[in-house]
Design an enzyme around this catalytic site. Sequence first.
Site, PDB file in Angstrom:
ATOM      1  N   ASP A  42      22.346  22.532  -7.412  1.00  0.00           N
ATOM      2  CA  ASP A  42      21.355  22.349  -8.464  1.00  0.00           C
ATOM      3  C   ASP A  42      20.102  23.092  -8.022  1.00  0.00           C
ATOM      4  OD1 ASP A  42      19.654  21.306 -10.461  1.00  0.00           O
ATOM      5  OD2 ASP A  42      20.696  19.376 -10.431  1.00  0.00           O
ATOM      6  N   ASP A  54      18.017  23.869 -13.174  1.00  0.00           N
ATOM      7  CA  ASP A  54      17.117  22.870 -13.724  1.00  0.00           C
ATOM      8  C   ASP A  54      16.089  23.508 -14.670  1.00  0.00           C
ATOM      9  OD1 ASP A  54      16.238  20.018 -13.464  1.00  0.00           O
ATOM     10  OD2 ASP A  54      14.385  20.963 -12.768  1.00  0.00           O
ATOM     11  N   GLU A  80      20.014  24.116 -17.755  1.00  0.00           N
ATOM     12  CA  GLU A  80      19.480  22.980 -18.503  1.00  0.00           C
ATOM     13  C   GLU A  80      18.396  23.510 -19.434  1.00  0.00           C
ATOM     14  OE1 GLU A  80      17.371  18.618 -17.910  1.00  0.00           O
ATOM     15  OE2 GLU A  80      16.763  20.333 -16.716  1.00  0.00           O
ATOM     16  N   HIS A  85      22.219  12.255 -14.735  1.00  0.00           N
ATOM     17  CA  HIS A  85      21.283  11.421 -13.977  1.00  0.00           C
ATOM     18  C   HIS A  85      19.980  11.138 -14.723  1.00  0.00           C
ATOM     19  CE1 HIS A  85      20.155  15.547 -13.436  1.00  0.00           C
ATOM     20  NE2 HIS A  85      18.949  15.121 -13.117  1.00  0.00           N
ATOM     21  N   ASP A  86      19.807  11.733 -15.904  1.00  0.00           N
ATOM     22  CA  ASP A  86      18.599  11.489 -16.699  1.00  0.00           C
ATOM     23  C   ASP A  86      18.864  10.628 -17.928  1.00  0.00           C
ATOM     24  OD1 ASP A  86      17.043  13.210 -15.068  1.00  0.00           O
ATOM     25  OD2 ASP A  86      17.611  14.957 -16.266  1.00  0.00           O
TER      26      ASP A  86
HETATM   27  C1  GLC Z   1      15.374  18.057 -15.075  1.00  0.00           C
HETATM   28  C2  GLC Z   1      16.109  17.105 -14.177  1.00  0.00           C
HETATM   29  C3  GLC Z   1      15.285  15.866 -14.009  1.00  0.00           C
HETATM   30  C4  GLC Z   1      13.969  16.257 -13.376  1.00  0.00           C
HETATM   31  C5  GLC Z   1      13.267  17.346 -14.173  1.00  0.00           C
HETATM   32  C6  GLC Z   1      12.175  17.987 -13.368  1.00  0.00           C
HETATM   33  O1  GLC Z   1      15.236  17.565 -16.370  1.00  0.00           O
HETATM   34  O2  GLC Z   1      17.387  16.849 -14.662  1.00  0.00           O
HETATM   35  O3  GLC Z   1      15.935  14.890 -13.252  1.00  0.00           O
HETATM   36  O4  GLC Z   1      13.136  15.139 -13.286  1.00  0.00           O
HETATM   37  O5  GLC Z   1      14.148  18.388 -14.528  1.00  0.00           O
HETATM   38  O6  GLC Z   1      12.698  18.767 -12.332  1.00  0.00           O
END
Ligand code: GLC
Length: 543
Positions: free
Chosen positions: A102, A203, A245, A317-318
């Site tokens: 990641d 990310d 993402e 995880h979010d």
């Molecule tokens: C993404 C991750 C999340 C994190 C954010 C900032 O959305 O999945 O867990 O807090 O980015 O890095």
Amino acid sequence: MLDTTLKEWWKSAVIYEIYPKSFQDTNYDGIGDLPGIIMHLDYLEHLGVNAIWLTPIYVSPQKDNGYDIANYKEIDPSIGTMEQFDELVRLARERGMVILMDLVLNHSSDKNDWFIEASGSRDNPYHDYYVWRDGTPDSPPNDMEAVFGGSAWTYVPAVGQYYFHAFSPYQPDLNWDNPKLRQELYDIVRFWVAKGVGGFRLDVIDMIAKEPDIKVTGNGTHLHEYIRELSQEAFREDYLVTVGETGSATPESAKLFSNPDGSELSMVFQFEHMHLDGGKDKWDLKKMDLRELKQVMARWQNELFEKGWNSLYFENHDQPRIVSRWGNDGKYHDESAKMLAVMLHGMQGTPYVYQGEEIGMTNARLKIEEYDDIEIKNFYEVSVAAGIDEDSIMESVYAKGRDNARTPMQWTDGPNASFTAENVKPWLPINPNYTEINVDNELVNPDSVLNFYRKLIQLRSKYSLFRTGSFTLLDPNNEKTFCYTRDSEEDGHMLVECNFTGEVQPEVCPELFRDAEIILANYKDPHGPLRPYEARMLFTAAH
Ligand code: GLC
Ligand code: CA
């Protein structure tokens, strides 16, 4: 076994996400670690997944559990060592699985050496690695808000400037307009490629081309230019899978991000379906309307057909646990967990299974002081200060808080669910339902959610239709059932029928499927009306 050295192997793959902190603790400090992942490789092989995405394991102050990286080329000591990482890559490969890292390339930790240098003086060569604007101590450049609350700008007296941070002050944004910074990041990617990883999850990659002066984070002017450069310079090997993402993605932009010519990424995580039970933000609770979900999923399926590639996910995880969110985590726990899996995995794209989803782990209600997540804590504080009543704040946290997904993995019904030793306090409490919902129980029960996931994953390698078939939504206005077909002239036809309610619903079965073979179902004797949360997959060969 899927050959992960081939180009586009990931179109036939299922990817498993691990949140290492919550997976398995082996040295009994209450925090999951790399040997804990190694310990369960047999389990993952048995499940049948092809790749394992690890959320960030780099050196980090853990303000956002690793999404604040202090050193991109070292492993955080709380998680393990580089030797253990190399071992993990090797042992996973022996079992036909690759490791995905990641990468947080949008921001670093404020404890990263680059930022420490950068905030020392304006003349420091690292200063321009971050996004600075002039200002006086009490007048930030504008009123942009950080995702985790408060202003997106923090003042540093030593340089007399503000730095920009889209998330928290501990996560200063990197300045992608600086070519030197970009090269530095490509070098980091190359470092991990050389270690033998199979790809990357990127990310918030749609935020790298930020333009804070005009309050733009996602989808900035230079975004696709930067991603193409990243792809060309860093992702040189054909076999690498890259998933971005992208909270801002629309089907239109996703066709660029996942362009089949390989110029950008393999696929993206889009968020449209995740927003259907929210309001102005995710804490603003609203009931999901199934017709909307159907419409959103169908649009993504159809728009990306032969023009891009979808990621299929409900959990990560979010996000809260899907069986609690859109299923029924009480009476119909198993039925609804299986139904949701069928609905998602039947579609075109690469499915993601988040740790615990395969056993139907549920949301957990903790006391406010037990939560760890920076987002939950800030939301609570800001809401209390705004005079919102405690009960409604907690309802939002119970429904949407990220720690729902982060309680430790439930391995057995023994002490601490065997996540850690009996006398150790896990970093986040264990969901008390571990005595019933756990891997051990489900491994031996042929009808468990876990064994259902195994079958579903196996089907993907048996039927090429999952990869190739076009998508047609049936009965779009029905708010109780979600039915669709997948069709390919060469590979056959599949009907997926899902009942999203606790009541019996009439079935929607096109003529073509009257005599079709039932390849998967969550009830015995799957015929006639759909029972509560019933799901069926029917297949008929090409004629
Ligand atoms: C993404 C991750 C999340 C994190 C954010 C900032 O959305 O999945 O867990 O807090 O980015 O890095
Ligand atoms: Ca540990």
